[in-house]
Motif scaffolding. Structure first.
Motif, PDB file in Angstrom:
ATOM      1  N   ILE A  16       0.913  -1.141   0.023  1.00  0.00           N
ATOM      2  CA  ILE A  16      -0.035   0.038   0.022  1.00  0.00           C
ATOM      3  C   ILE A  16       0.835   1.144  -0.113  1.00  0.00           C
ATOM      4  N   MET A  17       0.424   2.193  -0.709  1.00  0.00           N
ATOM      5  CA  MET A  17       1.250   3.487  -0.741  1.00  0.00           C
ATOM      6  C   MET A  17       0.241   4.522  -0.240  1.00  0.00           C
ATOM      7  N   ILE A  18       0.697   5.303   0.769  1.00  0.00           N
ATOM      8  CA  ILE A  18      -0.214   6.401   1.524  1.00  0.00           C
ATOM      9  C   ILE A  18       0.580   7.604   1.050  1.00  0.00           C
ATOM     10  N   CYS A  19      -0.236   8.584   0.211  1.00  0.00           N
ATOM     11  CA  CYS A  19       0.397   9.914  -0.192  1.00  0.00           C
ATOM     12  C   CYS A  19      -0.497  11.064   0.749  1.00  0.00           C
ATOM     13  N   GLY A  20       0.103  11.994   0.710  1.00  0.00           N
ATOM     14  CA  GLY A  20      -0.419  13.185   1.811  1.00  0.00           C
ATOM     15  C   GLY A  20       0.668  14.209   2.270  1.00  0.00           C
ATOM     16  N   ALA A  21       0.369  15.306   2.256  1.00  0.00           N
ATOM     17  CA  ALA A  21       1.013  16.294   2.881  1.00  0.00           C
ATOM     18  C   ALA A  21       1.762  15.997   4.086  1.00  0.00           C
ATOM     19  N   THR A  22       2.741  16.797   4.459  1.00  0.00           N
ATOM     20  CA  THR A  22       3.258  16.472   5.887  1.00  0.00           C
ATOM     21  C   THR A  22       2.421  16.763   6.868  1.00  0.00           C
ATOM     22  N   GLY A  23       2.321  15.864   8.003  1.00  0.00           N
ATOM     23  CA  GLY A  23       1.181  16.136   9.132  1.00  0.00           C
ATOM     24  C   GLY A  23      -0.099  15.490   8.983  1.00  0.00           C
ATOM     25  N   THR A  24      -0.534  14.860   7.941  1.00  0.00           N
ATOM     26  CA  THR A  24      -1.904  14.621   7.576  1.00  0.00           C
ATOM     27  C   THR A  24      -2.133  13.291   8.212  1.00  0.00           C
ATOM     28  N   GLY A  25      -1.073  12.446   8.980  1.00  0.00           N
ATOM     29  CA  GLY A  25      -1.448  11.176   9.465  1.00  0.00           C
ATOM     30  C   GLY A  25      -1.246  10.095   8.865  1.00  0.00           C
ATOM     31  N   LYS A  26      -0.332  10.004   7.875  1.00  0.00           N
ATOM     32  CA  LYS A  26       0.198   8.709   7.088  1.00  0.00           C
ATOM     33  C   LYS A  26       0.442   7.811   8.070  1.00  0.00           C
ATOM     34  N   GLU A  27       1.249   8.037   9.085  1.00  0.00           N
ATOM     35  CA  GLU A  27       1.464   6.897  10.062  1.00  0.00           C
ATOM     36  C   GLU A  27       0.523   6.113  10.749  1.00  0.00           C
ATOM     37  N   VAL A  28      -0.358   7.126  11.164  1.00  0.00           N
ATOM     38  CA  VAL A  28      -1.599   6.703  11.942  1.00  0.00           C
ATOM     39  C   VAL A  28      -2.476   6.021  11.160  1.00  0.00           C
ATOM     40  N   MET A  29      -2.665   5.956   9.606  1.00  0.00           N
ATOM     41  CA  MET A  29      -3.529   5.368   8.845  1.00  0.00           C
ATOM     42  C   MET A  29      -2.650   4.097   8.623  1.00  0.00           C
ATOM     43  N   ALA A  30      -1.212   4.044   8.420  1.00  0.00           N
ATOM     44  CA  ALA A  30      -0.499   2.622   8.478  1.00  0.00           C
ATOM     45  C   ALA A  30      -0.732   1.860   9.489  1.00  0.00           C
ATOM     46  N   SER A  31      -0.779   2.489  10.698  1.00  0.00           N
ATOM     47  CA  SER A  31      -0.653   1.614  12.161  1.00  0.00           C
ATOM     48  C   SER A  31      -2.263   0.930  12.027  1.00  0.00           C
TER      49      SER A  31
END
Length: 631
Positions: free
Chosen positions: A349-364
């Motif tokens: 899975i590739m999660i794209c988004g600006a800095t601070g949008t919560g990409k690690e929260v989504m991955a977790s």
């Protein structure tokens, strides 16, 4: 088994050591638990017990074992040994307290040849720890050993009760080896095997059943011609619930000679189950038998996972779940539902988004929703390492590979994430040469440590994140096209906070509650409308900036009650340093049109939610309708 075979052991331990209470499978073998120091009174008590009761052995350790051994008792003494899990738990506890230099002091007894040397000593690197190990055969050396470790500036001493008591007197942090239920269980198994002749005199052939039922492996007792003489309950559940196998050859679908000559830890498929088999030759009543000890591969994998997690407890768990995420924006609702579907897949899975949008929260959250939720979650930011360091972090290295390398070598993050998820944040920052190596791992599902020769299979689900447009980087030749398509099998794009205004106030309220809890402050407000000023700011730092602002609000709030004036004054400071939502139109003297255009601008910003707009402006719906020129 006949009840006479139970209740046959004495357990002698010092104070502070674990005593089993609610474990019948173990306590039924224990005649009595005795808490004592090495002394003549203890020997007298043992003699009184043995005068009335047949005792097969004494289970003890440390200086108690050493003392009783020196007394020349005729009763066998079996040492209670801590296992690997105990050591890992203690090291994990040391790690949490920041202890890196560890002293280990064990009290032992052994053969006379080893007793001639008052102690054994070794030093080693174990992961992030440096361990100095002492095994003492003479109580007179305990204090000198503790003082020696103190001179070597160890952070903590772990060991038997006597050494840690002296460590406490010397002001050194300490932890005691804990003898848990598994230690008691394993020692009893060894003791029962060691006293086989005594048990057989009392119970004849039934002793095998109770001994083997103590262990988790399936055990078959096999004669030289392959005839299965006996088996334990685990073997019965695994192989005999539907069929009655007479010969091991029929069960294994192999020739008897081939079975008896197989290598240790051999993997065999038995009734469509992958199993690890070890055969131990034993002689009972001058008859040659074989004990086949069988473990299900899936059980071994679970044990391996348990050790991995205990050995690297810090940073290997996904802390966030979808249930923890706060969102009301329709686009986010759709995005989360799609992410939940992706979680059930094993694809990258590739999660794209600006800095601070919560990409690690989504991955977790994806990890915790997946079939790998029980496995480790390992995260790394690719932008924080040089090319050489990122390679050693991801793939590990063998001992002596380069100057400064750990003498024991090091596992890479792919190995640590086995059976779990590896999250690569800022994947766009990977050096071009590393991109090729990552692609190979994704294709081959195996890695090779730096300086190593063997390939190590890994079962890892990879999630990557980026705040850059990778397809444009591919066009410019800055990112491998084949890797891009391999990583973007499934793609999620998290919108910036500016594009999801419905989420700003709910997120902010949650952040305020979290910050107030951390600061032990009581914060409250009358209406959510006091936060409306937050909606007029662009939040270029996205959710991260919003969280930081909430923490600032809590820290600077002089009153427990938040007011609109306070929030407004704090936002004014942000407007001075960051972009603010702006409304513009040509100069006009038509104030009515100007007002209507501004209200339409706000209405569009609030996603045509007239109730929120009226709340923000402090007017009624009728007034809003009139100002928009509908009267």
């Amino acid at each position: 088994m006949n009840q006479e075979l139970y209740d046959q052991f004495l357990v002698i331990v010092p104070e502070k050591q674990h005593i089993i209470k609610d474990c019948p499978e173990i306590t039924r073998y224990i005649h009595k638990f005795i808490v004592s120091k090495p002394c003549e009174t203890l020997v007298e008590e043992i003699e009184k017990i043995t005068a009335k009761k047949t005792i097969l052995g004494i289970l003890t350790r440390g200086s108690l074992a050493q003392y009783l051994y020196s007394c020349g008792l005729e009763i066998p003494i079996f040492q209670l040994e801590y296992d690997l899990t105990n050591i890992l738990d203690l090291l994990a506890a040391c790690g949490k307290r920041g202890y890196k230099r560890i002293g280990m002091v064990e009290i032992g007894y052994n053969t006379s040849s080893e007793e001639a040397d008052p102690k054994l000593k070794s030093e080693m690197a174990l992961g992030d720890f440096y361990c100095i190990y002492h095994k003492l055969f003479n109580n007179r050396n305990i204090k000198d050993t503790i003082l020696e470790l103190k001179e070597k500036k160890v952070d903590c001493i772990i060991g038997d009760v006597e050494p840690i008591s002296i460590a406490a007197e010397c002001g050194i942090p300490n932890m005691v080896f804990k003898i848990d239920n598994n230690c008691y269980r394993n020692t009893i198994v060894k003791a029962l095997f060691a006293t086989t002749s005594s048990i057989m005199e009392k119970s004849k052939n039934k002793f095998i059943e109770d001994i083997t039922n103590l262990v988790t492996e399936a055990i078959l007792i096999v004669e030289e011609d392959g005839t299965i003489r006996d088996y334990n309950q685990t073997a019965e559940k695994m192989f005999f619930s539907e069929n009655h196998w007479v010969n091991i050859s029929a069960l294994f679908q192999m020739e008897v000679e081939e079975i008896f000559h197989m290598a240790a830890n051999n993997v065999v498929t038995i009734q469509e189950k992958k199993c690890i088999v070890n055969l131990i030759p034993v002689i009972i009543d001058e008859v040659q038998l074989y004990a086949a000890m069988i473990n299900n591969v899936s059980y071994i994998e679970k044990m391996e996972m348990s050790i991995r997690v205990q050995n690297k407890a810090k940073g290997l768990s996904a802390k966030k779940r979808f249930a923890d995420m706060i969102y009301e924006d329709e686009g986010m609702v759709e995005l989360v539902e799609r992410a939940k579907k992706y979680a059930r897949s094993s694809a990258t899975i590739m999660i794209c988004g600006a800095t601070g949008t919560g990409k690690e929260v989504m991955a977790s959250s994806i990890h915790n929703e997946s079939l790998r939720a029980e496995g480790p979650f390992v995260a790394i930011n690719c932008a924080t390492f040089t090319e050489s360091l990122i390679e050693s972090e991801l793939f590990g290295y063998e001992r002596g590979t380069f100057t400064g390398a750990l003498s024991s070598g090091k596992k890479g993050l792919f190995e640590l994430a086995h059976k779990g998820t590896l999250f690569l944040d800022e994947v766009a920052e990977l050096p071009f040469s590393m991109q090729a190596k990552l692609l190979r791992v994704l294709q081959e599902k195996e890695i090779r440590r730096i300086g190593g020769e063997k390939m190590i299979p890994v079962d890892v689900r990879v999630i990557v994140a980026t705040n850059k447009t990778l397809c444009r980087m591919v066009e410019k030749g800055d990112f491998r096209e084949d890797l891009y398509y391999r990583l973007s099998v499934l793609e999620l794009i998290i919108p910036p906070l500016e594009e999801r205004p419905k989420d700003i106030i709910p997120l902010f309220k949650d952040f305020v509650h979290d910050a107030a809890k951390k600061e032990n402050k009581s914060i409250y407000w009358k209406e959510d409308s006091i936060f409306n000023d937050l909606l007029l700011y662009n939040w270029p730092g996205n959710v991260r900036e919003l969280r930081n602002f909430a923490e600032r609000i809590v820290l600077l709030a002089e009153s427990y009650k938040l007011s609109q004036d306070f929030i407004h004054s704090m936002m004014q400071q942000k407007y001075q340093t960051g972009p603010r939502k702006e409304f513009s139109m040509p100069i006009t003297n038509d104030f009515k049109t100007l007002e209507a255009d501004y209200i339409r601008y706000l209405l569009n910003y609030f996603d045509h939610d007239k109730e929120k707009l009226c709340q923000y402006l402090g007017i009624s719906r009728t007034t809003l309708w009139r100002k928009l020129g509908n009267s």
